[in-house]
Design a protein around this motif. Structure first.
Motif, PDB file in Angstrom:
ATOM      1  N   TYR A 116     -46.253  -3.401 -59.379  1.00  0.00           N
ATOM      2  CA  TYR A 116     -45.990  -4.094 -60.789  1.00  0.00           C
ATOM      3  C   TYR A 116     -46.481  -5.512 -59.578  1.00  0.00           C
ATOM      4  CZ  TYR A 116     -45.300   0.416 -63.000  1.00  0.00           C
ATOM      5  OH  TYR A 116     -46.217   1.080 -63.797  1.00  0.00           O
ATOM      6  N   PRO A 117     -46.562  -5.852 -59.668  1.00  0.00           N
ATOM      7  CA  PRO A 117     -46.271  -7.558 -58.483  1.00  0.00           C
ATOM      8  C   PRO A 117     -46.247  -8.894 -59.391  1.00  0.00           C
ATOM      9  CG  PRO A 117     -48.654  -6.662 -57.908  1.00  0.00           C
ATOM     10  CD  PRO A 117     -48.505  -5.602 -59.155  1.00  0.00           C
ATOM     11  N   ASP A 118     -45.763  -9.299 -58.801  1.00  0.00           N
ATOM     12  CA  ASP A 118     -45.483 -10.845 -60.029  1.00  0.00           C
ATOM     13  C   ASP A 118     -44.041 -10.471 -61.520  1.00  0.00           C
ATOM     14  OD1 ASP A 118     -47.004 -11.844 -57.696  1.00  0.00           O
ATOM     15  OD2 ASP A 118     -49.188 -10.843 -60.147  1.00  0.00           O
ATOM     16  N   GLU A 119     -43.194  -9.238 -61.382  1.00  0.00           N
ATOM     17  CA  GLU A 119     -42.774  -8.904 -62.316  1.00  0.00           C
ATOM     18  C   GLU A 119     -41.434  -9.492 -61.709  1.00  0.00           C
ATOM     19  OE1 GLU A 119     -42.706  -5.811 -64.598  1.00  0.00           O
ATOM     20  OE2 GLU A 119     -45.006  -6.336 -64.967  1.00  0.00           O
ATOM     21  N   MET A 120     -40.825  -9.711 -60.882  1.00  0.00           N
ATOM     22  CA  MET A 120     -39.439  -9.535 -59.737  1.00  0.00           C
ATOM     23  C   MET A 120     -39.558 -11.333 -59.332  1.00  0.00           C
ATOM     24  SD  MET A 120     -38.364  -6.364 -58.094  1.00  0.00           S
ATOM     25  CE  MET A 120     -38.470  -4.618 -58.932  1.00  0.00           C
ATOM     26  N   THR A 121     -38.708 -11.493 -59.990  1.00  0.00           N
ATOM     27  CA  THR A 121     -38.185 -12.869 -59.421  1.00  0.00           C
ATOM     28  C   THR A 121     -37.848 -13.553 -58.106  1.00  0.00           C
ATOM     29  OG1 THR A 121     -36.590 -13.744 -60.707  1.00  0.00           O
ATOM     30  CG2 THR A 121     -39.019 -14.179 -61.413  1.00  0.00           C
ATOM     31  N   GLN A 122     -37.031 -12.636 -58.381  1.00  0.00           N
ATOM     32  CA  GLN A 122     -36.183 -12.215 -56.569  1.00  0.00           C
ATOM     33  C   GLN A 122     -35.330 -11.014 -56.694  1.00  0.00           C
ATOM     34  OE1 GLN A 122     -33.802 -15.858 -59.041  1.00  0.00           O
ATOM     35  NE2 GLN A 122     -32.347 -15.893 -57.044  1.00  0.00           N
ATOM     36  N   VAL A 123     -34.909 -10.712 -55.321  1.00  0.00           N
ATOM     37  CA  VAL A 123     -34.843  -9.409 -55.410  1.00  0.00           C
ATOM     38  C   VAL A 123     -33.370  -8.841 -54.263  1.00  0.00           C
ATOM     39  CG1 VAL A 123     -35.237  -6.859 -54.043  1.00  0.00           C
ATOM     40  CG2 VAL A 123     -37.176  -8.012 -55.364  1.00  0.00           C
ATOM     41  N   LYS A 250     -45.423  -2.646 -42.485  1.00  0.00           N
ATOM     42  CA  LYS A 250     -46.801  -3.361 -43.464  1.00  0.00           C
ATOM     43  C   LYS A 250     -46.540  -3.937 -44.712  1.00  0.00           C
ATOM     44  CE  LYS A 250     -51.712  -3.719 -43.012  1.00  0.00           C
ATOM     45  NZ  LYS A 250     -52.913  -2.583 -42.340  1.00  0.00           N
ATOM     46  N   LEU A 251     -45.839  -2.625 -45.562  1.00  0.00           N
ATOM     47  CA  LEU A 251     -45.983  -3.048 -46.985  1.00  0.00           C
ATOM     48  C   LEU A 251     -44.677  -4.167 -46.866  1.00  0.00           C
ATOM     49  CD1 LEU A 251     -46.119   0.946 -47.923  1.00  0.00           C
ATOM     50  CD2 LEU A 251     -47.642  -0.782 -48.673  1.00  0.00           C
ATOM     51  N   PHE A 252     -44.262  -3.896 -46.303  1.00  0.00           N
ATOM     52  CA  PHE A 252     -42.520  -4.922 -47.198  1.00  0.00           C
ATOM     53  C   PHE A 252     -42.038  -5.580 -46.210  1.00  0.00           C
ATOM     54  CE2 PHE A 252     -39.536  -0.039 -47.374  1.00  0.00           C
ATOM     55  CZ  PHE A 252     -40.789  -0.001 -48.156  1.00  0.00           C
ATOM     56  N   THR A 253     -42.948  -6.492 -45.822  1.00  0.00           N
ATOM     57  CA  THR A 253     -42.561  -7.711 -45.672  1.00  0.00           C
ATOM     58  C   THR A 253     -43.920  -8.594 -45.532  1.00  0.00           C
ATOM     59  OG1 THR A 253     -44.571  -7.193 -43.494  1.00  0.00           O
ATOM     60  CG2 THR A 253     -42.103  -6.973 -42.780  1.00  0.00           C
ATOM     61  N   ALA A 254     -44.995  -8.143 -46.403  1.00  0.00           N
ATOM     62  CA  ALA A 254     -46.019  -8.521 -47.320  1.00  0.00           C
ATOM     63  C   ALA A 254     -45.713  -9.512 -48.723  1.00  0.00           C
ATOM     64  CB  ALA A 254     -47.967  -7.530 -47.474  1.00  0.00           C
ATOM     65  N   ILE A 255     -44.736  -8.073 -48.792  1.00  0.00           N
ATOM     66  CA  ILE A 255     -44.409  -8.775 -50.063  1.00  0.00           C
ATOM     67  C   ILE A 255     -43.381 -10.207 -50.605  1.00  0.00           C
ATOM     68  CG2 ILE A 255     -42.620  -7.763 -51.792  1.00  0.00           C
ATOM     69  CD1 ILE A 255     -42.353  -5.335 -50.934  1.00  0.00           C
ATOM     70  N   PRO A 256     -44.342 -11.008 -51.258  1.00  0.00           N
ATOM     71  CA  PRO A 256     -43.220 -12.335 -51.081  1.00  0.00           C
ATOM     72  C   PRO A 256     -42.306 -12.945 -52.127  1.00  0.00           C
ATOM     73  CG  PRO A 256     -44.844 -11.932 -53.466  1.00  0.00           C
ATOM     74  CD  PRO A 256     -45.234 -10.816 -52.581  1.00  0.00           C
ATOM     75  N   THR A 257     -42.101 -11.919 -52.452  1.00  0.00           N
ATOM     76  CA  THR A 257     -40.752 -12.375 -53.979  1.00  0.00           C
ATOM     77  C   THR A 257     -39.490 -12.327 -52.824  1.00  0.00           C
ATOM     78  OG1 THR A 257     -41.179 -10.170 -55.179  1.00  0.00           O
ATOM     79  CG2 THR A 257     -38.705 -11.355 -55.401  1.00  0.00           C
ATOM     80  N   PRO A 258     -38.663 -13.633 -52.957  1.00  0.00           N
ATOM     81  CA  PRO A 258     -37.847 -14.020 -52.426  1.00  0.00           C
ATOM     82  C   PRO A 258     -37.035 -12.315 -52.538  1.00  0.00           C
ATOM     83  CG  PRO A 258     -38.389 -15.507 -53.630  1.00  0.00           C
ATOM     84  CD  PRO A 258     -39.325 -14.945 -53.957  1.00  0.00           C
ATOM     85  N   THR A 259     -36.104 -12.596 -51.008  1.00  0.00           N
ATOM     86  CA  THR A 259     -34.799 -11.498 -51.182  1.00  0.00           C
ATOM     87  C   THR A 259     -34.023 -11.984 -50.291  1.00  0.00           C
ATOM     88  OG1 THR A 259     -36.924 -10.022 -51.026  1.00  0.00           O
ATOM     89  CG2 THR A 259     -34.839  -8.691 -50.676  1.00  0.00           C
ATOM     90  N   LEU A 260     -33.065 -11.380 -50.598  1.00  0.00           N
ATOM     91  CA  LEU A 260     -31.496 -11.463 -49.989  1.00  0.00           C
ATOM     92  C   LEU A 260     -31.308  -9.681 -49.398  1.00  0.00           C
ATOM     93  CD1 LEU A 260     -29.143 -12.399 -49.136  1.00  0.00           C
ATOM     94  CD2 LEU A 260     -27.903 -12.279 -51.025  1.00  0.00           C
ATOM     95  N   THR A 261     -31.111  -9.506 -48.754  1.00  0.00           N
ATOM     96  CA  THR A 261     -30.886  -8.104 -47.465  1.00  0.00           C
ATOM     97  C   THR A 261     -28.783  -8.503 -47.133  1.00  0.00           C
ATOM     98  OG1 THR A 261     -32.479  -7.182 -47.713  1.00  0.00           O
ATOM     99  CG2 THR A 261     -31.141  -5.894 -46.362  1.00  0.00           C
ATOM    100  N   LYS A 288     -42.083 -16.640 -45.259  1.00  0.00           N
ATOM    101  CA  LYS A 288     -40.424 -16.833 -44.936  1.00  0.00           C
ATOM    102  C   LYS A 288     -39.482 -16.557 -45.995  1.00  0.00           C
ATOM    103  CE  LYS A 288     -42.704 -20.171 -41.179  1.00  0.00           C
ATOM    104  NZ  LYS A 288     -42.732 -19.215 -40.390  1.00  0.00           N
ATOM    105  N   ASN A 289     -39.669 -15.353 -47.003  1.00  0.00           N
ATOM    106  CA  ASN A 289     -38.965 -15.753 -48.855  1.00  0.00           C
ATOM    107  C   ASN A 289     -37.771 -14.159 -48.124  1.00  0.00           C
ATOM    108  OD1 ASN A 289     -41.021 -13.515 -47.575  1.00  0.00           O
ATOM    109  ND2 ASN A 289     -40.616 -12.654 -49.283  1.00  0.00           N
ATOM    110  N   TYR A 290     -37.442 -14.212 -46.558  1.00  0.00           N
ATOM    111  CA  TYR A 290     -36.328 -12.859 -46.707  1.00  0.00           C
ATOM    112  C   TYR A 290     -35.391 -13.657 -45.465  1.00  0.00           C
ATOM    113  CZ  TYR A 290     -34.977  -8.321 -45.189  1.00  0.00           C
ATOM    114  OH  TYR A 290     -35.017  -7.140 -45.474  1.00  0.00           O
ATOM    115  N   ARG A 291     -34.017 -13.048 -46.187  1.00  0.00           N
ATOM    116  CA  ARG A 291     -32.878 -13.548 -45.658  1.00  0.00           C
ATOM    117  C   ARG A 291     -31.726 -12.391 -45.481  1.00  0.00           C
ATOM    118  NH1 ARG A 291     -36.036 -16.918 -45.362  1.00  0.00           N
ATOM    119  NH2 ARG A 291     -35.782 -19.230 -45.980  1.00  0.00           N
ATOM    120  N   VAL A 292     -31.257 -11.863 -44.578  1.00  0.00           N
ATOM    121  CA  VAL A 292     -30.715 -10.989 -44.583  1.00  0.00           C
ATOM    122  C   VAL A 292     -29.054 -12.053 -43.538  1.00  0.00           C
ATOM    123  CG1 VAL A 292     -30.329  -9.581 -42.366  1.00  0.00           C
ATOM    124  CG2 VAL A 292     -32.200 -10.084 -43.118  1.00  0.00           C
ATOM    125  N   ARG A 293     -28.051 -11.079 -44.435  1.00  0.00           N
ATOM    126  CA  ARG A 293     -26.502 -11.287 -44.632  1.00  0.00           C
ATOM    127  C   ARG A 293     -25.810  -9.797 -44.029  1.00  0.00           C
ATOM    128  NH1 ARG A 293     -28.989 -15.326 -44.293  1.00  0.00           N
ATOM    129  NH2 ARG A 293     -28.976 -17.429 -45.277  1.00  0.00           N
TER     130      ARG A 293
END
Length: 330
Positions: A116-123, A250-261, A288-293
């Motif tokens: 369901y793309p475009d529903e999650m605004t942040q993860v 391939k699947l996960f890195t293509a998701i555009p939703t801003p993500t904090l892991t 460039k939407n992925y950050r790791v802490r």
């Protein structure tokens, strides 16, 4: 934040889903989803440290917490569990929402986001180790036997009613949670043999206080001062998609939703991320939407030591990636 909870049930095709809510329903929604053998209560310690500008909804997955289990019989998989997220989204009529998942909940969020793309605004992903479990082509047979063959060999055990579950004193149950949470049955027995020995933080999965939080909604009194667990035993064996590390990347890195892991250092030490280094590499995400802490602690650090990650989650919820990159106007 003040933890004034509201709890109710919503109807799913197979039964009722338990919902625990914190905050004002007119604020932007945040959906919280726990991992295996867990409940919404495990988010309480973290929520105390998060901004009050959101409406936090904790879903208890089928057969966990106080949610009804799926009908008995067949084994469960992640795709079954993902549909419970859809039931919640449809119930509240959300068009957009923020998602916070822990452990198995991170994988369910990924599958939902892809479906369901475009529903999650942040993860926000809290130590997403099950999300990264990979199966190489030459390991497929082992994967099948580890789950399906084992499940049907122990069919009666996994489908037994809760009334037949073993009984424990509350103290024993707390000790078991503190030392065996997240382990396989075999590994749990090894640890239990040493349960009276001193253990460091790496061995203890939950603090005493956190273990009480977890136990609250996955057990019930059984008389005579004893308790029993109430979760669906099949949850322990629920399967995840048998994808290779390359397929997941391939699947996960293509998701555009801003993500904090948020990654727990103990999970790193155990090698849980070794086969999926993309999960630690912000540069692997083209958007460039992925950050790791990384934070000190183990898989349940958000329950036992929420202060170690609360600042990151707080800034991300309020200011997105700019909050993590120190670009937000505070």
């Amino acid at each position: 934040m003040s933890l004034n909870e509201k709890e109710w049930f919503i109807e799913a095709p197979w039964g009722r889903l338990s919902i625990v809510a914190w905050g004002d329903c007119f604020d932007p929604p945040v959906l919280l989803v726990h991992g295996r053998v867990d409940s919404a209560a495990t988010f309480r310690p973290l929520l105390k440290l998060l901004p009050r500008k959101f409406y936090y909804i904790g879903l208890e997955l089928p057969g966990n917490g106080r949610s009804d289990p799926f009908p008995p019989g067949l084994m469960l998989n992640a795709y079954d569990l993902v549909y419970s997220l859809r039931v919640v989204v449809k119930h509240f009529r959300w068009e957009k929402f923020v998602y916070v998942g822990h452990s198995l909940g991170t994988l369910l969020g990924k599958i939902y986001n892809l479906s369901y793309p475009d529903e999650m605004t942040q993860v926000v992903e809290l130590d997403p180790t099950p999300m990264l479990f990979s199966v190489a082509p030459d390991q497929f047979a082992s994967w099948y036997h580890e789950y399906f063959t084992k499940f049907y060999n122990k069919y009666d055990k996994f489908n037994a009613p809760k009334e037949t579950a073993p009984l424990y004193t509350k103290e024993k149950a707390i000790d078991m949670l503190k030392t065996t949470r997240g382990l396989t049955d075999e590994a749990a027995h090894v640890v239990l043999e040493r349960i009276s020995e001193p253990a460091g933080e790496g061995m203890i999965s939950l603090t005493d206080e956190a273990a009480h939080v977890v136990l609250e909604r996955i057990s019930e009194p059984a008389g005579g001062g004893m308790i029993r667990y109430t979760f669906d035993q099949r949850i322990k064996m629920s399967t995840t998609p048998p994808l290779s590390a390359e397929q997941k990347e391939k699947l996960f890195t293509a998701i555009p939703t801003p993500t904090l892991t948020i990654v727990a250092e103990t999970s790193l030490q155990y090698g849980y991320y070794d086969k999926t280094p993309f999960a630690l590499d912000e540069a692997a995400y083209p958007a460039k939407n992925y950050r790791v802490r990384k934070v000190a602690g183990n898989h349940d650090v958000h329950v036992s030591y929420p202060e170690r990650l609360a600042t990151y989650v707080h800034q991300f919820l309020l200011y997105g990636l700019d909050g993590l990159d120190n670009k937000a106007k505070l």
